[in-house]
Design a protein around this motif. Structure first.
Motif, PDB file in Angstrom:
ATOM      1  N   ASN A 149       0.824  -1.211   0.000  1.00 12.13           N
ATOM      2  CA  ASN A 149       0.000   0.000   0.000  1.00 12.13           C
ATOM      3  C   ASN A 149       0.860   1.264   0.000  1.00 12.13           C
ATOM      4  O   ASN A 149       0.798   2.062   0.930  1.00 12.13           O
ATOM      5  N   PRO A 150       1.663   1.450  -1.023  1.00  7.65           N
ATOM      6  CA  PRO A 150       2.592   2.582  -1.028  1.00  7.65           C
ATOM      7  C   PRO A 150       1.883   3.937  -1.069  1.00  7.65           C
ATOM      8  O   PRO A 150       0.763   4.058  -1.550  1.00  7.65           O
ATOM      9  N   ILE A 151       2.570   4.929  -0.536  1.00 11.43           N
ATOM     10  CA  ILE A 151       2.143   6.321  -0.617  1.00 11.43           C
ATOM     11  C   ILE A 151       2.777   6.876  -1.891  1.00 11.43           C
ATOM     12  O   ILE A 151       3.953   6.621  -2.152  1.00 11.43           O
ATOM     13  N   SER A 152       2.034   7.634  -2.677  1.00  9.57           N
ATOM     14  CA  SER A 152       2.614   8.190  -3.908  1.00  9.57           C
ATOM     15  C   SER A 152       3.793   9.097  -3.551  1.00  9.57           C
ATOM     16  O   SER A 152       3.848   9.669  -2.460  1.00  9.57           O
ATOM     17  N   ALA A 153       4.701   9.236  -4.484  1.00  6.16           N
ATOM     18  CA  ALA A 153       5.868  10.098  -4.256  1.00  6.16           C
ATOM     19  C   ALA A 153       5.425  11.524  -3.961  1.00  6.16           C
ATOM     20  O   ALA A 153       6.009  12.205  -3.115  1.00  6.16           O
ATOM     21  N   LYS A 154       4.400  11.996  -4.630  1.00 10.63           N
ATOM     22  CA  LYS A 154       3.894  13.360  -4.411  1.00 10.63           C
ATOM     23  C   LYS A 154       3.334  13.491  -2.995  1.00 10.63           C
ATOM     24  O   LYS A 154       3.626  14.456  -2.289  1.00 10.63           O
ATOM     25  N   ASP A 155       2.515  12.512  -2.568  1.00  7.96           N
ATOM     26  CA  ASP A 155       1.959  12.573  -1.211  1.00  7.96           C
ATOM     27  C   ASP A 155       3.042  12.362  -0.160  1.00  7.96           C
ATOM     28  O   ASP A 155       2.969  12.942   0.920  1.00  7.96           O
ATOM     29  N   LEU A 156       4.057  11.577  -0.464  1.00  7.25           N
ATOM     30  CA  LEU A 156       5.176  11.401   0.457  1.00  7.25           C
ATOM     31  C   LEU A 156       5.848  12.752   0.700  1.00  7.25           C
ATOM     32  O   LEU A 156       6.164  13.106   1.833  1.00  7.25           O
ATOM     33  N   SER A 157       6.010  13.529  -0.361  1.00  6.94           N
ATOM     34  CA  SER A 157       6.580  14.865  -0.234  1.00  6.94           C
ATOM     35  C   SER A 157       5.652  15.769   0.580  1.00  6.94           C
ATOM     36  O   SER A 157       6.103  16.549   1.418  1.00  6.94           O
ATOM     37  N   ARG A 158       4.361  15.653   0.366  1.00 10.13           N
ATOM     38  CA  ARG A 158       3.392  16.477   1.106  1.00 10.13           C
ATOM     39  C   ARG A 158       3.409  16.174   2.600  1.00 10.13           C
ATOM     40  O   ARG A 158       3.102  17.047   3.414  1.00 10.13           O
ATOM     41  N   THR A 159       3.755  14.958   2.966  1.00  7.87           N
ATOM     42  CA  THR A 159       3.748  14.610   4.393  1.00  7.87           C
ATOM     43  C   THR A 159       4.767  15.416   5.189  1.00  7.87           C
ATOM     44  O   THR A 159       4.622  15.549   6.402  1.00  7.87           O
ATOM     45  N   LEU A 160       5.780  15.962   4.527  1.00  3.60           N
ATOM     46  CA  LEU A 160       6.729  16.836   5.225  1.00  3.60           C
ATOM     47  C   LEU A 160       5.990  18.015   5.842  1.00  3.60           C
ATOM     48  O   LEU A 160       6.173  18.339   7.013  1.00  3.60           O
ATOM     49  N   VAL A 161       5.155  18.664   5.043  1.00  7.03           N
ATOM     50  CA  VAL A 161       4.394  19.825   5.510  1.00  7.03           C
ATOM     51  C   VAL A 161       3.295  19.378   6.469  1.00  7.03           C
ATOM     52  O   VAL A 161       3.111  19.967   7.541  1.00  7.03           O
ATOM     53  N   LEU A 162       2.566  18.345   6.097  1.00  6.46           N
ATOM     54  CA  LEU A 162       1.444  17.894   6.929  1.00  6.46           C
ATOM     55  C   LEU A 162       1.902  17.480   8.315  1.00  6.46           C
ATOM     56  O   LEU A 162       1.208  17.729   9.308  1.00  6.46           O
TER      57      LEU A 162
END
Length: 166
Positions: A38-51
């Motif tokens: 169940n991978p997290i997309s690369a884009k959402d992985l990047s967004r998790t920094l801010v979140l």
């Protein structure tokens, strides 16, 4: 996820071990967490920094150390230029993960909050992180897995304690 033997021999002296710790920490964020189930997309992985920054600030609202987070606070936490942080925040808002709101302390300021979708993504990301940790350490003795987790949490808490308060 297929496991491979370490490419380099383990350091033997204290100096070698301490010299290798920094580069090893640098590889953690770059490692392939995308390969677990169940991978997290690369884009959402990047967004998790801010979140994650916003989530931590919201979590502190339940304590005496309550704080609101702004785009400037995100920039300071990331050590990024405010324009870069602004673009990252705008991307998270456009994706539906963040909401801008008026500060309850100073109505002239705009603060950030996680949306329900942002909370869902972060819950999924936490499960993803745990799955990755368990997969990566699957052949470790349980005592080593738990000790490493404890020491990693202690390390991050010590690092956070060195940050200037905002």
């Amino acid at each position: 996820m297929t496991k491979q033997a370490p490419a380099e021999p383990e350091p033997v002296s204290a100096d070698e071990l301490l010299d290798a710790a920094g580069p090893a920490l640098g590889k953690l964020r770059r490692s392939s967490l995308l390969d677990v189930e169940n991978p997290i997309s690369a884009k959402d992985l990047s967004r998790t920094l801010v979140l994650n920054i916003v989530l931590e600030a919201e979590g502190s609202e339940r304590t005496e150390d309550a704080r609101e987070i702004t785009v400037g606070g995100v920039a300071a936490h990331l050590g990024a230029d405010p324009s870069v942080a602004s673009r990252m925040v705008s991307d998270c808002i456009a994706a539906g993960y963040l909401i801008r709101a008026a500060s309850q302390r100073d109505g002239r300021r705009t603060v950030l909050h996680l949306s329900p979708e942002g909370r869902d993504l972060m819950a999924r990301f936490r499960r993803h992180q745990r799955s990755a940790f368990e997969a990566i350490t699957s052949d470790w003795p349980e005592t080593e897995r738990l000790e490493f987790a404890r020491l990693l949490i202690k390390y991050v808490a010590s690092q956070d304690a060195l940050r200037p308060t905002r």
